[in-house]
Design an enzyme around this catalytic site. Structure first.
Site, PDB file in Angstrom:
ATOM      1  N   GLU A  56       0.880  -0.957  -0.239  1.00 13.47           N
ATOM      2  CA  GLU A  56       0.047   0.589   0.139  1.00 13.47           C
ATOM      3  C   GLU A  56       1.068   1.504  -0.276  1.00 13.47           C
ATOM      4  OE1 GLU A  56      -2.654  -1.691   3.346  1.00 13.47           O
ATOM      5  OE2 GLU A  56      -2.045   0.101   3.391  1.00 13.47           O
ATOM      6  N   CYS A  70       2.671   8.427   2.091  1.00 16.22           N
ATOM      7  CA  CYS A  70       2.932   7.094   3.245  1.00 16.22           C
ATOM      8  C   CYS A  70       3.197   5.892   2.040  1.00 16.22           C
ATOM      9  CB  CYS A  70       2.389   7.245   4.445  1.00 16.22           C
ATOM     10  SG  CYS A  70       2.336   6.092   5.082  1.00 16.22           S
ATOM     11  N   CYS A 118       5.580  -7.192   7.830  1.00 17.16           N
ATOM     12  CA  CYS A 118       6.080  -6.964   8.432  1.00 17.16           C
ATOM     13  C   CYS A 118       6.927  -7.928   9.275  1.00 17.16           C
ATOM     14  CB  CYS A 118       5.792  -5.848   8.899  1.00 17.16           C
ATOM     15  SG  CYS A 118       6.855  -5.325  10.625  1.00 17.16           S
ATOM     16  N   CYS A 148       3.966  -6.246  15.672  1.00 18.90           N
ATOM     17  CA  CYS A 148       3.407  -5.754  16.748  1.00 18.90           C
ATOM     18  C   CYS A 148       1.489  -5.747  16.892  1.00 18.90           C
ATOM     19  CB  CYS A 148       2.980  -4.124  16.544  1.00 18.90           C
ATOM     20  SG  CYS A 148       5.248  -3.600  16.490  1.00 18.90           S
ATOM     21  N   CYS A 203      -1.141  -4.303  14.875  1.00 19.59           N
ATOM     22  CA  CYS A 203      -0.396  -3.337  13.376  1.00 19.59           C
ATOM     23  C   CYS A 203      -1.137  -4.390  12.798  1.00 19.59           C
ATOM     24  CB  CYS A 203       0.596  -3.034  13.852  1.00 19.59           C
ATOM     25  SG  CYS A 203       1.748  -2.379  11.859  1.00 19.59           S
ATOM     26  N   CYS A 216      -2.234   1.373   8.898  1.00 17.81           N
ATOM     27  CA  CYS A 216      -0.934   0.464   7.966  1.00 17.81           C
ATOM     28  C   CYS A 216      -1.314  -0.646   7.710  1.00 17.81           C
ATOM     29  CB  CYS A 216       0.054   0.933   8.428  1.00 17.81           C
ATOM     30  SG  CYS A 216       1.248  -0.194   8.547  1.00 17.81           S
TER      31      CYS A 216
HETATM   32  N1  SAH Z   1       7.461  -0.401  10.973  1.00 11.41           N
HETATM   33  C1  SAH Z   1       7.585   1.143  11.420  1.00 11.41           C
HETATM   34  C2  SAH Z   1       7.044   1.725  10.712  1.00 11.41           C
HETATM   35  C3  SAH Z   1       5.344   1.911   9.848  1.00 11.41           C
HETATM   36  S1  SAH Z   1       4.411   1.437  11.130  1.00 11.41           S
HETATM   37  C4  SAH Z   1       7.420   1.705  13.014  1.00 11.41           C
HETATM   38  O1  SAH Z   1       7.093   0.739  13.245  1.00 11.41           O
HETATM   39  O2  SAH Z   1       7.698   2.727  12.981  1.00 11.41           O
HETATM   40  C5  SAH Z   1       4.117   3.139  11.230  1.00 11.41           C
HETATM   41  C6  SAH Z   1       3.857   4.014  12.197  1.00 11.41           C
HETATM   42  O3  SAH Z   1       1.687   3.188  12.608  1.00 11.41           O
HETATM   43  C7  SAH Z   1       3.678   3.533  13.896  1.00 11.41           C
HETATM   44  O4  SAH Z   1       4.137   4.395  14.714  1.00 11.41           O
HETATM   45  C8  SAH Z   1       3.211   2.412  14.246  1.00 11.41           C
HETATM   46  O5  SAH Z   1       3.260   2.061  15.385  1.00 11.41           O
HETATM   47  C9  SAH Z   1       1.270   2.617  14.082  1.00 11.41           C
HETATM   48  N2  SAH Z   1       0.760   2.088  13.658  1.00 11.41           N
HETATM   49  C10 SAH Z   1       0.950   0.845  13.416  1.00 11.41           C
HETATM   50  N3  SAH Z   1      -0.516   0.174  13.375  1.00 11.41           N
HETATM   51  C11 SAH Z   1      -1.741   1.198  14.163  1.00 11.41           C
HETATM   52  C12 SAH Z   1      -2.448   1.448  14.599  1.00 11.41           C
HETATM   53  N4  SAH Z   1      -3.239   0.270  14.024  1.00 11.41           N
HETATM   54  N5  SAH Z   1      -3.757   2.480  15.039  1.00 11.41           N
HETATM   55  C13 SAH Z   1      -1.795   3.160  14.947  1.00 11.41           C
HETATM   56  N6  SAH Z   1      -1.223   3.510  14.384  1.00 11.41           N
HETATM   57  C14 SAH Z   1      -0.957   2.336  14.418  1.00 11.41           C
HETATM   58 FE1  SF4 Z   2       5.735  -3.894  11.324  1.00  5.67          FE
HETATM   59 FE2  SF4 Z   2       3.121  -2.736  11.827  1.00  5.67          FE
HETATM   60 FE3  SF4 Z   2       5.300  -2.956  14.274  1.00  5.67          FE
HETATM   61 FE4  SF4 Z   2       5.565  -1.086  12.629  1.00  5.67          FE
HETATM   62  S1  SF4 Z   2       3.961  -1.140  13.788  1.00  5.67           S
HETATM   63  S2  SF4 Z   2       7.016  -2.432  12.697  1.00  5.67           S
HETATM   64  S3  SF4 Z   2       4.398  -1.883  10.480  1.00  5.67           S
HETATM   65  S4  SF4 Z   2       4.162  -4.513  12.756  1.00  5.67           S
END
Ligand code: SAH
Ligand code: SF4
Length: 354
Positions: free
Chosen positions: A92, A116, A123, A127, A130, A347
Site C-alpha cells: 500500500e 506514506c 512485517c 506488533c 498493527c 498501515c
Molecule cells: N514499522 C515502522 C513504520 C511503519 S508503521 C514503525 O513501526 O514505526 C507506522 C506507524 O503506524 C508506527 O508508529 C506504528 O506503530 C503505527 N501503527 C501501526 N498500526 C497502527 C494502528 N492500528 N493504529 C495507529 N497506529 C498504528
Molecule cells: Fe511492523 Fe506494524 Fe510494528 Fe511497524 S507497527 S514494526 S509495520 S508490525
C-alpha cells in the site's frame, strides 16, 4: 534479464548504456526522463532514438506497480492505492493532501502533499495492534520498488501541476529491517540531477531496532527519525511490540538520546492512543519522565482499530488530557487525527483485507 529501471543508480545506468554501445550522455537523458519527467514507458522517451528505446524495452522493466485497488476517502484529500508487484505481492501507498483551508492541526497553513510509503511486503516485527504486523513478513522491497511508489504519485500529482512535499516511510514494513534498500531509495531520490528530493523532507519510522538507530546516527543523515514507542514500561511494550523483548525501553531511549546528541536533530516519538491502555494521565507522566531533557516531540494518534486486536481508540477528551499532561511536564505533543479512516488508510489495513 530485465532489471527494474528504478533499481539503478546513475552510475549503474551509465554502465548499462555503455554496454549497449550508446554514448554516455544517453544515461543522463534516461535518468532525467525517469526522475524529472516521470516517464514510465520507453515510448514516452521520444527524444531518444528508436533503437535505444528498443533496448530499454528489452532490458529494463518500467511498469513495476499495478494499481489493483484505488480508494479515495470521503474527505477527498486522501488517496490510498493497493499496488500489485511483479510477483503478485501487494503493498500500500497513501497520498495525504493538506491544504490551508482543510488543515486539521490548525497549526500550519502550508500546502502539503505527503506520501506514506511501504518498505516491505508484510512485517516481521509482529506488533499486535498493527494490521501489517498481523500479516507476518513476506519479503523486503528492493530500492526500486520503494522508489516506484513515489514516482507513481509524483507523476499523478505532476499531471495536476502539484508536487510531493513530504515522504514518510510509515507504510507497510519496518524500514530499518530493510536498511540498505531504504537508504539506497532515499539517496536515489536525492540526486540533484534527478528527482532532487531533499533528505530533510523524508521521515523514517522505526519500531526501535537499536543497532540500526546507532548506524543511522553515525551516518548523520538529514532524514527525520520517528520512533514508535506506544508504552513507557517494558512489560506493556513487550505485549504490544515483540521487538521490545530484544531491545528494552532503557536501551532504546539511550540510543535515541545518543542520536540526538550526535546529530543535533529532534526525534519524534509515535504513540497510538489506546483506550484505557496507554492514554491515561499516569502514562503521560511516565512518558514525560522517560523523555525528560531530550530534544523530542510526541506524535499521538488515536488507535486505528484492526480486526486482529481488541483495543479501541481513545476519545478526543482523553487524548486532550494526555497531551496537556505531557506538555505540562515539558514534552511537546501533537494529537494527529486519523486520515482516511473510511478507506482503511491505516498501515496494512487494506492489504490484509484482500
Ligand atoms: N514499522 C515502522 C513504520 C511503519 S508503521 C514503525 O513501526 O514505526 C507506522 C506507524 O503506524 C508506527 O508508529 C506504528 O506503530 C503505527 N501503527 C501501526 N498500526 C497502527 C494502528 N492500528 N493504529 C495507529 N497506529 C498504528
Ligand atoms: Fe511492523 Fe506494524 Fe510494528 Fe511497524 S507497527 S514494526 S509495520 S508490525
Amino acid at each position: 534479464m530485465t532489471r527494474l529501471a528504478y533499481d539503478l543508480d546513475l552510475p549503474e545506468l551509465a554502465e548499462l548504456v555503455k554496454s549497449w554501445n550508446e554514448p554516455a550522455y544517453r544515461a543522463k537523458q534516461i535518468w532525467q526522463g525517469l526522475y524529472q519527467h516521470f516517464w514510465q514507458d520507453p515510448d514516452e522517451f521520444t527524444s531518444l532514438p528508436k533503437s535505444l528505446r528498443d533496448k530499454m524495452k528489452a532490458e529494463l522493466e518500467f511498469s513495476v506497480l499495478k494499481p489493483s485497488i484505488v480508494l479515495d476517502a470521503s474527505d477527498k484529500q486522501t488517496r490510498k492505492i493497493l499496488f500489485e508487484l511483479p510477483d503478485g505481492k501487494r503493498i500500500e501507498a497513501v497520498l495525504m493532501r493538506y491544504d490551508p483551508t482543510t488543515t486539521e492541526s490548525g497549526k500550519s497553513g502550508r500546502i502539503r502533499r505527503t506520501l506514506c510509503i511501504s518498505t516491505q511486503v508484510g512485517c516481521a516485527m509482529g506488533c499486535t495492534f498493527c494490521a501489517t504486523g498481523q500479516m507476518g513478513f513476506t519479503r523486503h522491497l528492493s530500492s526500486g520498488e520503494i522508489v516506484a511508489q513515489i514516482m507513481y504519485y509524483a507523476r499523478y500529482l505532476n499531471n495536476v501541476d502539484e508536487r510531493v512535499t513530504n515522504i514518510v516511510l510509515m507504510g507497510m514494513g519496518e524500514p530499518f529491517h530493510n536498511y540498505d534498500n531504504t537508504m539506497a531509495a532515499i539517496d536515489r531520490l536525492n540526486d540533484p540531477d534527478g528527482y532532487n528530493f531533499g533528505a530533510r523532507r523524508f521521515t523514517i519510522s522505526t519500531s526501535g531496532l537499536v543497532p540500526a538507530i546507532q548506524r543511522f546516527a553515525e551516518e548523520k543523515r538529514q532524514v527525520n527519525l520517528a520512533v514508535s514507542l506506544h508504552a513507557s514500561e517494558n512489560e506493556r511494550r513487550t505485549g504490544m511490540m515483540p521487538v521490545n523483548k530484544r531491545y528494552k525501553i532503557e536501551e532504546l531511549i539511550q540510543a535515541c538520546r545518543d542520536y540526538v546528541n550526535a546529530t543535533g536533530r529532534r526525534i519524534t516519538f509515535e504513540w497510538a492512543l489506546i483506550h484505557g491502555i496507554n492514554d491515561t494521565p499516569e502514562e503521560a507522566r511516565k512518558l514525560a519522565s522517560l523523555l525528560k531533557g531530550m530534544l523530542c516531540h510526541v506524535n499521538a494518534i488515536p488507535l486505528n482499530p484492526t480486526t486482529g486486536y481488541t483495543g479501541q481508540a481513545t476519545t478526543r477528551e482523553r487524548a486532550e488530557i494526555f497531551r496537556a499532561t505531557l506538555e505540562q511536564a515539558g514534552i511537546p505533543c501533537t494529537i494527529r487525527m486519523r486520515r482516511g479512516i473510511d478507506i482503511q488508510a491505516g498501515c496494512g489495513q487494506l492489504a490484509s483485507r484482500v
